[in-house]
Design a protein around this motif. Structure first.
Motif, mmCIF file in Angstrom:
data_model
loop_
_atom_site.group_PDB
_atom_site.id
_atom_site.type_symbol
_atom_site.label_atom_id
_atom_site.label_comp_id
_atom_site.label_asym_id
_atom_site.label_seq_id
_atom_site.Cartn_x
_atom_site.Cartn_y
_atom_site.Cartn_z
ATOM 1 N N ILE A 38 -9.306 -2.412 -33.249
ATOM 2 C CA ILE A 38 -10.215 -1.935 -32.194
ATOM 3 C C ILE A 38 -9.645 -2.255 -30.817
ATOM 4 C CG2 ILE A 38 -12.503 -2.247 -31.150
ATOM 5 C CD1 ILE A 38 -13.558 -2.644 -34.067
ATOM 6 N N ARG A 39 -9.114 -3.468 -30.641
ATOM 7 C CA ARG A 39 -8.522 -3.835 -29.345
ATOM 8 C C ARG A 39 -7.323 -2.948 -29.013
ATOM 9 N NH1 ARG A 39 -9.092 -9.587 -31.118
ATOM 10 N NH2 ARG A 39 -11.139 -10.193 -30.364
ATOM 11 N N TRP A 40 -6.519 -2.631 -30.043
ATOM 12 C CA TRP A 40 -5.377 -1.749 -29.816
ATOM 13 C C TRP A 40 -5.869 -0.387 -29.323
ATOM 14 C CZ3 TRP A 40 -4.299 2.996 -31.932
ATOM 15 C CH2 TRP A 40 -3.068 3.537 -31.592
ATOM 16 N N ALA A 41 -6.909 0.160 -29.958
ATOM 17 C CA ALA A 41 -7.444 1.462 -29.559
ATOM 18 C C ALA A 41 -8.002 1.407 -28.134
ATOM 19 C CB ALA A 41 -8.522 1.923 -30.534
ATOM 20 N N ILE A 42 -8.687 0.320 -27.805
ATOM 21 C CA ILE A 42 -9.246 0.156 -26.452
ATOM 22 C C ILE A 42 -8.122 0.174 -25.424
ATOM 23 C CG2 ILE A 42 -10.386 -1.479 -24.901
ATOM 24 C CD1 ILE A 42 -12.077 -2.350 -27.388
ATOM 25 N N ASP A 43 -7.064 -0.586 -25.678
ATOM 26 C CA ASP A 43 -5.944 -0.658 -24.738
ATOM 27 C C ASP A 43 -5.145 0.647 -24.705
ATOM 28 O OD1 ASP A 43 -6.641 -3.254 -24.143
ATOM 29 O OD2 ASP A 43 -5.157 -4.147 -25.491
ATOM 30 N N HIS A 44 -4.849 1.181 -25.871
ATOM 31 C CA HIS A 44 -3.996 2.362 -25.961
ATOM 32 C C HIS A 44 -4.654 3.607 -25.354
ATOM 33 C CE1 HIS A 44 -0.660 4.686 -27.612
ATOM 34 N NE2 HIS A 44 -1.546 5.582 -28.016
ATOM 35 N N TYR A 45 -5.953 3.757 -25.570
ATOM 36 C CA TYR A 45 -6.663 4.942 -25.091
ATOM 37 C C TYR A 45 -7.492 4.678 -23.830
ATOM 38 C CZ TYR A 45 -5.136 6.972 -29.452
ATOM 39 O OH TYR A 45 -4.363 7.425 -30.486
ATOM 40 N N HIS A 46 -7.334 3.489 -23.245
ATOM 41 C CA HIS A 46 -8.017 3.127 -21.992
ATOM 42 C C HIS A 46 -9.526 3.365 -22.092
ATOM 43 C CE1 HIS A 46 -4.003 2.819 -20.387
ATOM 44 N NE2 HIS A 46 -3.764 4.070 -20.785
ATOM 45 N N VAL A 47 -10.125 2.805 -23.122
ATOM 46 C CA VAL A 47 -11.561 2.971 -23.358
ATOM 47 C C VAL A 47 -12.342 2.153 -22.330
ATOM 48 C CG1 VAL A 47 -13.439 2.599 -25.007
ATOM 49 C CG2 VAL A 47 -11.184 3.345 -25.820
ATOM 50 N N ASN A 48 -13.301 2.781 -21.697
ATOM 51 C CA ASN A 48 -14.176 2.102 -20.749
ATOM 52 C C ASN A 48 -15.293 1.440 -21.553
ATOM 53 O OD1 ASN A 48 -15.909 1.262 -18.768
ATOM 54 N ND2 ASN A 48 -16.049 3.243 -17.736
ATOM 55 N N MET A 49 -15.179 0.149 -21.782
ATOM 56 C CA MET A 49 -16.137 -0.553 -22.637
ATOM 57 C C MET A 49 -17.511 -0.696 -21.990
ATOM 58 S SD MET A 49 -14.759 -0.893 -25.484
ATOM 59 C CE MET A 49 -15.877 -2.005 -26.327
ATOM 60 N N SER A 50 -17.630 -0.429 -20.703
ATOM 61 C CA SER A 50 -18.955 -0.469 -20.076
ATOM 62 C C SER A 50 -19.806 0.711 -20.548
ATOM 63 C CB SER A 50 -18.839 -0.471 -18.553
ATOM 64 O OG SER A 50 -18.334 0.759 -18.090
ATOM 65 N N GLU A 51 -19.155 1.731 -21.118
ATOM 66 C CA GLU A 51 -19.879 2.886 -21.649
ATOM 67 C C GLU A 51 -20.118 2.773 -23.153
ATOM 68 O OE1 GLU A 51 -17.604 6.307 -20.592
ATOM 69 O OE2 GLU A 51 -17.906 6.020 -18.445
ATOM 70 N N ALA A 52 -19.592 1.738 -23.776
ATOM 71 C CA ALA A 52 -19.707 1.564 -25.228
ATOM 72 C C ALA A 52 -21.073 0.997 -25.597
ATOM 73 C CB ALA A 52 -18.609 0.641 -25.735
ATOM 74 N N LYS A 53 -21.448 1.179 -26.865
ATOM 75 C CA LYS A 53 -22.724 0.643 -27.356
ATOM 76 C C LYS A 53 -22.715 -0.885 -27.334
ATOM 77 C CE LYS A 53 -23.789 4.391 -30.558
ATOM 78 N NZ LYS A 53 -23.976 4.742 -31.965
ATOM 79 N N ARG A 54 -21.562 -1.462 -27.679
ATOM 80 C CA ARG A 54 -21.416 -2.918 -27.733
ATOM 81 C C ARG A 54 -20.212 -3.313 -26.894
ATOM 82 N NH1 ARG A 54 -21.273 -1.639 -33.545
ATOM 83 N NH2 ARG A 54 -23.329 -0.785 -33.881
ATOM 84 N N GLU A 55 -20.216 -4.534 -26.387
ATOM 85 C CA GLU A 55 -19.202 -4.946 -25.426
ATOM 86 C C GLU A 55 -17.849 -5.318 -26.020
ATOM 87 O OE1 GLU A 55 -20.541 -7.857 -22.657
ATOM 88 O OE2 GLU A 55 -22.402 -6.796 -22.262
ATOM 89 N N GLY A 56 -17.825 -5.986 -27.160
ATOM 90 C CA GLY A 56 -16.562 -6.493 -27.677
ATOM 91 C C GLY A 56 -16.225 -5.998 -29.061
ATOM 92 N N ALA A 57 -14.955 -6.091 -29.414
ATOM 93 C CA ALA A 57 -14.479 -5.658 -30.726
ATOM 94 C C ALA A 57 -15.166 -6.433 -31.851
ATOM 95 C CB ALA A 57 -12.964 -5.845 -30.812
ATOM 96 N N GLU A 58 -15.499 -7.674 -31.597
ATOM 97 C CA GLU A 58 -16.114 -8.526 -32.612
ATOM 98 C C GLU A 58 -17.492 -8.036 -33.046
ATOM 99 O OE1 GLU A 58 -15.261 -9.680 -29.485
ATOM 100 O OE2 GLU A 58 -13.245 -10.308 -30.068
ATOM 101 N N GLU A 59 -18.130 -7.240 -32.208
ATOM 102 C CA GLU A 59 -19.494 -6.790 -32.481
ATOM 103 C C GLU A 59 -19.564 -5.566 -33.393
ATOM 104 O OE1 GLU A 59 -22.004 -6.677 -28.962
ATOM 105 O OE2 GLU A 59 -20.485 -7.852 -27.913
ATOM 106 N N TYR A 60 -18.419 -4.989 -33.735
ATOM 107 C CA TYR A 60 -18.377 -3.822 -34.617
ATOM 108 C C TYR A 60 -18.027 -4.275 -36.037
ATOM 109 C CZ TYR A 60 -18.483 -1.107 -30.338
ATOM 110 O OH TYR A 60 -18.856 -0.564 -29.130
ATOM 111 N N ARG A 61 -18.646 -3.641 -37.041
ATOM 112 C CA ARG A 61 -18.401 -4.010 -38.441
ATOM 113 C C ARG A 61 -16.997 -3.635 -38.882
ATOM 114 N NH1 ARG A 61 -22.306 -1.221 -42.173
ATOM 115 N NH2 ARG A 61 -21.550 0.456 -40.888
#
Length: 70
Positions: A38-61
């Motif tokens: 998940i962190r790789w995808a966030i960094d690689h695709y420049h995901v704006n986590m302020s628009e995500a349902k949850r803030e951190g990678a740890e919060e996803y199953r």
């Protein structure tokens, strides 16, 4: 060159095996693996986590849980 090697590997390997492997990776719930993916995808695709349902990678199953619409 990378693309040709990647295509050659896909041509040689059974497609069903590749599909199962990808499914295993995106549904994997091992914390260090799914968080890293998940962190790789966030960094690689420049995901704006302020628009995500949850803030951190740890919060996803798993990775699929991270994808929109899941």
């Amino acid at each position: 060159m990378k693309e040709k090697l990647f295509a050659a590997i896909q041509y040689v390997l059974p497609h069903h095996l590749i599909s199962r492997a990808v499914y295993y990776f995106v549904e994997c719930q091992i914390p260090w693996f799914k968080n890293g993916l998940i962190r790789w995808a966030i960094d690689h695709y420049h995901v704006n986590m302020s628009e995500a349902k949850r803030e951190g990678a740890e919060e996803y199953r798993h990775f699929n849980d991270f994808l929109p619409g899941h």
